[in-house]
Design a protein around this motif. Structure first.
Motif, short mmCIF file in Angstrom:
data_model
loop_
_atom_site.label_atom_id
_atom_site.label_comp_id
_atom_site.label_asym_id
_atom_site.label_seq_id
_atom_site.Cartn_x
_atom_site.Cartn_y
_atom_site.Cartn_z
N PRO A 31 9.44 1.31 1.26
CA PRO A 31 8.04 1.18 1.70
C PRO A 31 7.07 1.75 0.66
CG PRO A 31 9.14 2.93 2.91
CD PRO A 31 10.19 2.24 2.10
N ALA A 80 1.90 6.16 1.02
CA ALA A 80 0.52 6.26 1.52
C ALA A 80 -0.38 6.69 0.37
CB ALA A 80 0.46 7.28 2.66
N HIS A 114 -4.65 4.22 3.12
CA HIS A 114 -3.64 3.25 3.55
C HIS A 114 -2.32 3.97 3.73
CE1 HIS A 114 -5.91 -0.42 3.17
NE2 HIS A 114 -6.39 0.01 2.02
N THR A 115 -1.65 3.61 4.79
CA THR A 115 -0.30 4.09 5.05
C THR A 115 0.59 2.85 5.15
OG1 THR A 115 -0.61 4.00 7.45
CG2 THR A 115 -1.16 6.08 6.34
N PRO A 116 1.89 3.02 5.04
CA PRO A 116 2.77 1.84 5.19
C PRO A 116 2.55 1.12 6.53
CG PRO A 116 4.01 3.66 4.25
CD PRO A 116 2.65 4.20 4.62
N GLU A 117 2.22 1.86 7.57
CA GLU A 117 2.00 1.24 8.88
C GLU A 117 0.72 0.39 8.88
OE1 GLU A 117 2.52 4.69 8.62
OE2 GLU A 117 4.65 4.45 8.99
N SER A 118 -0.33 0.86 8.21
CA SER A 118 -1.59 0.09 8.20
C SER A 118 -1.50 -1.14 7.31
CB SER A 118 -2.75 0.98 7.74
OG SER A 118 -2.64 1.29 6.36
N LYS A 124 1.38 -2.94 7.02
CA LYS A 124 2.48 -3.79 7.50
C LYS A 124 1.95 -5.13 8.00
CE LYS A 124 6.76 -3.32 9.93
NZ LYS A 124 7.65 -2.35 10.52
N ARG A 147 0.41 -7.38 6.29
CA ARG A 147 -0.76 -7.83 5.55
C ARG A 147 -0.39 -8.06 4.09
NH1 ARG A 147 -5.21 -3.42 6.55
NH2 ARG A 147 -6.21 -4.69 4.96
#
Length: 88
Positions: free
Chosen positions: A40, A43, A57-61, A63, A65
């Protein structure tokens, strides 16, 4: 005898160079070894170029996109050429 080496040495070096170049042509350029492939993205927080606010940005935000992170290096000729376009 010395004259033979003056001819043979450059020829030998040319053959060795040709072998290395030929070996490089057989490799798949899409397979670049990297430690980050399959992991991943880290961040990060950067200033927005248009709004001036920090963008976190984090890996979750990120994902699901599509996104592009442009990394600039002062020694990179293409980066120096591209830099004025990023500032406008």
């Amino acid at each position: 005898m010395m004259r033979h080496w003056k001819i043979a040495l450059p020829l030998l070096l040319l053959v060795v160079l040709a072998v290395f170049l030929a070996q490089g042509l057989t490799r798949d350029p899409r397979k670049l070894p990297s430690v980050r492939v399959g992991k991943p993205a880290p961040a990060f927080s950067l200033p927005d170029l248009y709004k001036g606010q920090a963008v976190v940005h984090t890996p979750e935000s990120m994902k699901g996109r599509v996104w592009l992170l442009n990394v600039f290096a002062s020694w990179c000729g293409a980066c120096v050429t591209e830099h004025p376009r990023l500032l406008s």
